[in-house]
Design a protein around this motif. Structure first.
Motif, PDB file in Angstrom:
ATOM      1  N   VAL A  77       0.813  -1.240  -0.207  1.00  0.00           N
ATOM      2  CA  VAL A  77       0.005   0.044   0.021  1.00  0.00           C
ATOM      3  C   VAL A  77       1.046   1.108   0.183  1.00  0.00           C
ATOM      4  O   VAL A  77       1.734   1.283   0.882  1.00  0.00           O
ATOM      5  N   TYR A  78       0.636   1.811  -1.185  1.00  0.00           N
ATOM      6  CA  TYR A  78       1.521   3.297  -1.220  1.00  0.00           C
ATOM      7  C   TYR A  78       0.797   4.140  -2.346  1.00  0.00           C
ATOM      8  O   TYR A  78      -0.068   3.418  -3.077  1.00  0.00           O
ATOM      9  N   GLY A  79       1.005   5.474  -2.003  1.00  0.00           N
ATOM     10  CA  GLY A  79       0.379   6.397  -3.024  1.00  0.00           C
ATOM     11  C   GLY A  79       0.899   6.171  -4.505  1.00  0.00           C
ATOM     12  O   GLY A  79       2.169   5.916  -4.777  1.00  0.00           O
ATOM     13  N   VAL A  80       0.043   6.091  -5.356  1.00  0.00           N
ATOM     14  CA  VAL A  80       0.487   5.860  -6.746  1.00  0.00           C
ATOM     15  C   VAL A  80       1.101   7.261  -7.335  1.00  0.00           C
ATOM     16  O   VAL A  80       0.621   8.359  -7.011  1.00  0.00           O
ATOM     17  N   PRO A  81       2.114   6.936  -7.839  1.00  0.00           N
ATOM     18  CA  PRO A  81       2.940   7.924  -8.623  1.00  0.00           C
ATOM     19  C   PRO A  81       2.145   9.092  -9.307  1.00  0.00           C
ATOM     20  O   PRO A  81       1.283   8.494 -10.140  1.00  0.00           O
ATOM     21  N   LYS A  82       2.281  10.240  -9.144  1.00  0.00           N
ATOM     22  CA  LYS A  82       1.813  11.216 -10.172  1.00  0.00           C
ATOM     23  C   LYS A  82       2.644  11.410 -11.480  1.00  0.00           C
ATOM     24  O   LYS A  82       4.005  11.226 -11.533  1.00  0.00           O
ATOM     25  N   ILE A  83       1.951  11.082 -12.480  1.00  0.00           N
ATOM     26  CA  ILE A  83       2.759  11.039 -13.915  1.00  0.00           C
ATOM     27  C   ILE A  83       2.397  12.051 -14.715  1.00  0.00           C
ATOM     28  O   ILE A  83       3.001  12.279 -15.975  1.00  0.00           O
ATOM     29  N   GLY A  84       1.334  12.920 -14.401  1.00  0.00           N
ATOM     30  CA  GLY A  84       1.171  14.060 -15.241  1.00  0.00           C
ATOM     31  C   GLY A  84       2.441  15.331 -15.418  1.00  0.00           C
ATOM     32  O   GLY A  84       2.867  15.421 -14.069  1.00  0.00           O
ATOM     33  N   GLY A  85       2.880  15.556 -16.355  1.00  0.00           N
ATOM     34  CA  GLY A  85       3.970  16.317 -16.280  1.00  0.00           C
ATOM     35  C   GLY A  85       5.413  15.731 -16.326  1.00  0.00           C
ATOM     36  O   GLY A  85       6.217  16.488 -16.350  1.00  0.00           O
TER      37      GLY A  85
ATOM     38  N   LYS B  55      11.237  13.507 -13.047  1.00  0.00           N
ATOM     39  CA  LYS B  55      11.028  14.542 -12.049  1.00  0.00           C
ATOM     40  C   LYS B  55      10.462  14.208 -10.756  1.00  0.00           C
ATOM     41  O   LYS B  55       9.445  13.325 -10.926  1.00  0.00           O
ATOM     42  N   LEU B  56      10.883  14.514  -9.613  1.00  0.00           N
ATOM     43  CA  LEU B  56      10.454  14.086  -8.515  1.00  0.00           C
ATOM     44  C   LEU B  56       9.702  15.032  -7.395  1.00  0.00           C
ATOM     45  O   LEU B  56       9.341  14.715  -6.524  1.00  0.00           O
ATOM     46  N   GLY B  57       9.756  16.318  -7.943  1.00  0.00           N
ATOM     47  CA  GLY B  57       9.327  17.352  -6.948  1.00  0.00           C
ATOM     48  C   GLY B  57       7.672  17.268  -7.001  1.00  0.00           C
ATOM     49  O   GLY B  57       7.088  16.979  -8.129  1.00  0.00           O
ATOM     50  N   GLY B  58       7.426  17.290  -5.818  1.00  0.00           N
ATOM     51  CA  GLY B  58       6.039  17.031  -5.194  1.00  0.00           C
ATOM     52  C   GLY B  58       5.347  15.722  -5.602  1.00  0.00           C
ATOM     53  O   GLY B  58       4.110  15.475  -5.433  1.00  0.00           O
ATOM     54  N   GLN B  59       6.246  14.656  -6.068  1.00  0.00           N
ATOM     55  CA  GLN B  59       5.680  13.142  -6.038  1.00  0.00           C
ATOM     56  C   GLN B  59       5.436  12.469  -4.649  1.00  0.00           C
ATOM     57  O   GLN B  59       5.635  13.127  -3.515  1.00  0.00           O
ATOM     58  N   ARG B  60       4.565  11.693  -4.715  1.00  0.00           N
ATOM     59  CA  ARG B  60       3.969  11.041  -3.509  1.00  0.00           C
ATOM     60  C   ARG B  60       5.295  10.641  -2.515  1.00  0.00           C
ATOM     61  O   ARG B  60       6.070   9.662  -3.141  1.00  0.00           O
ATOM     62  N   GLN B  61       4.859  11.023  -1.373  1.00  0.00           N
ATOM     63  CA  GLN B  61       6.237  10.955  -0.298  1.00  0.00           C
ATOM     64  C   GLN B  61       6.325   9.262  -0.133  1.00  0.00           C
ATOM     65  O   GLN B  61       7.429   8.580  -0.381  1.00  0.00           O
ATOM     66  N   ASP B  62       5.344   8.545   0.131  1.00  0.00           N
ATOM     67  CA  ASP B  62       5.393   7.162   0.233  1.00  0.00           C
ATOM     68  C   ASP B  62       5.746   6.329  -0.966  1.00  0.00           C
ATOM     69  O   ASP B  62       6.535   5.181  -0.677  1.00  0.00           O
ATOM     70  N   TYR B  63       5.376   6.808  -2.089  1.00  0.00           N
ATOM     71  CA  TYR B  63       5.908   6.218  -3.582  1.00  0.00           C
ATOM     72  C   TYR B  63       7.459   6.342  -3.699  1.00  0.00           C
ATOM     73  O   TYR B  63       8.321   5.545  -3.954  1.00  0.00           O
TER      74      TYR B  63
END
Lengths: 138, 111
Positions: A77-85, B55-63
């Motif tokens: 369980v962990y946050g899905v990474p943001k990929i937009g941008g 890019k890592l800035g503002g990425q989810r911390q736990d990820y």
């Protein structure tokens, strides 16, 4: 060139002792390859991504990556990474790594396995396109 | 009765505080490590200018923390990142994740 222009005995002697004919150095060969290789890669063609085509291919992605704050449930369980941008080139690399098995998240492996190079390029173009700042950053 | 209740709440609050502070990562300690280890490729704020590096800035911390742990353990194989994360402590990795997650977000959850 010097060798071609050279007809005298002295010159022949010079050629014989290999002063004028040196094997190209490894550095030189590497430099030539470095110049030519990108052209070859381009000719073989990593497909160009089409942002609009990519936008039509997101249903498999949006269920996790399109929901602010969404968390995976399996296998950890962990946050899905943001990929937009994200950089498009990096998105393609990540998808290829899932397809090849180099990266091993089960869902991403299954999804990437069914993507063609063109699909990957299109999705990368769509997600890599500068995000609207109004979208959620969470 | 009121006293008993307030004691109960106090105990609960203490417990909660301890539980949340136990895993607290330190972004400023993370930044010191970023300057040593990460900045050259990912940039000081994590928003790399190089297309091959994410890019890592503002990425989810736990990820981020999970990715770093996986690089360190070898669960995620990348020769560059294995070399970077390998020598760092678990605490360093958590601090780095906290630092990058706290940077101005270029990344978004895009539908």
């Amino acid at each position: 060139m010097r060798g071609l222009a050279c007809a005298s005995r002295a010159c022949v002697a010079k050629l014989d002792n290999r002063q004028s004919f040196k094997m190209p150095s490894l550095k030189f060969i590497a430099a030539v390859l470095a110049l030519v290789a990108p052209g070859l890669a381009w000719a073989q063609g990593a497909p160009n991504g089409d942002t609009e085509a990519g936008a039509r291919k997101t249903p498999m992605c949006a269920g996790c990556h399109g929901i602010p704050g969404w968390r995976t449930a399996y296998p950890e369980v962990y946050g899905v990474p943001k990929i937009g941008g994200q950089h498009s080139a990096y998105i393609v690399k990540a998808l290829q790594a899932y397809k090849s098995g180099e990266r091993n998240h089960p869902s991403m492996k299954a999804i990437a396995a069914n993507l063609s190079d063109q699909d990957m390029a299109d999705l990368a173009a769509y997600y890599g396109a500068a995000p609207a700042r109004t979208a959620s950053n969470k | 009765m009121n006293k008993a209740l307030s004691t109960l709440f106090a105990v609960l609050a203490l417990g909660f505080g301890a539980a949340t502070s136990a895993g607290a990562a330190d972004p400023s300690a993370g930044q010191a490590k970023v300057k040593e280890v990460c900045q050259a490729c990912h940039g000081l704020d994590g928003n790399s200018q190089t297309p091959d590096y994410p890019k890592l800035g503002g990425q989810r911390q736990d990820y981020l923390a999970k990715a770093l742990r996986d690089y360190k353990s070898g669960a995620r194989k990348n020769p560059i990142m294995a070399g970077m994360a390998g020598p760092l402590s678990a605490e360093d990795l958590d601090n780095l994740a906290a630092y990058h997650a706290a940077q101005p977000a270029v990344l978004v959850a895009k539908h």
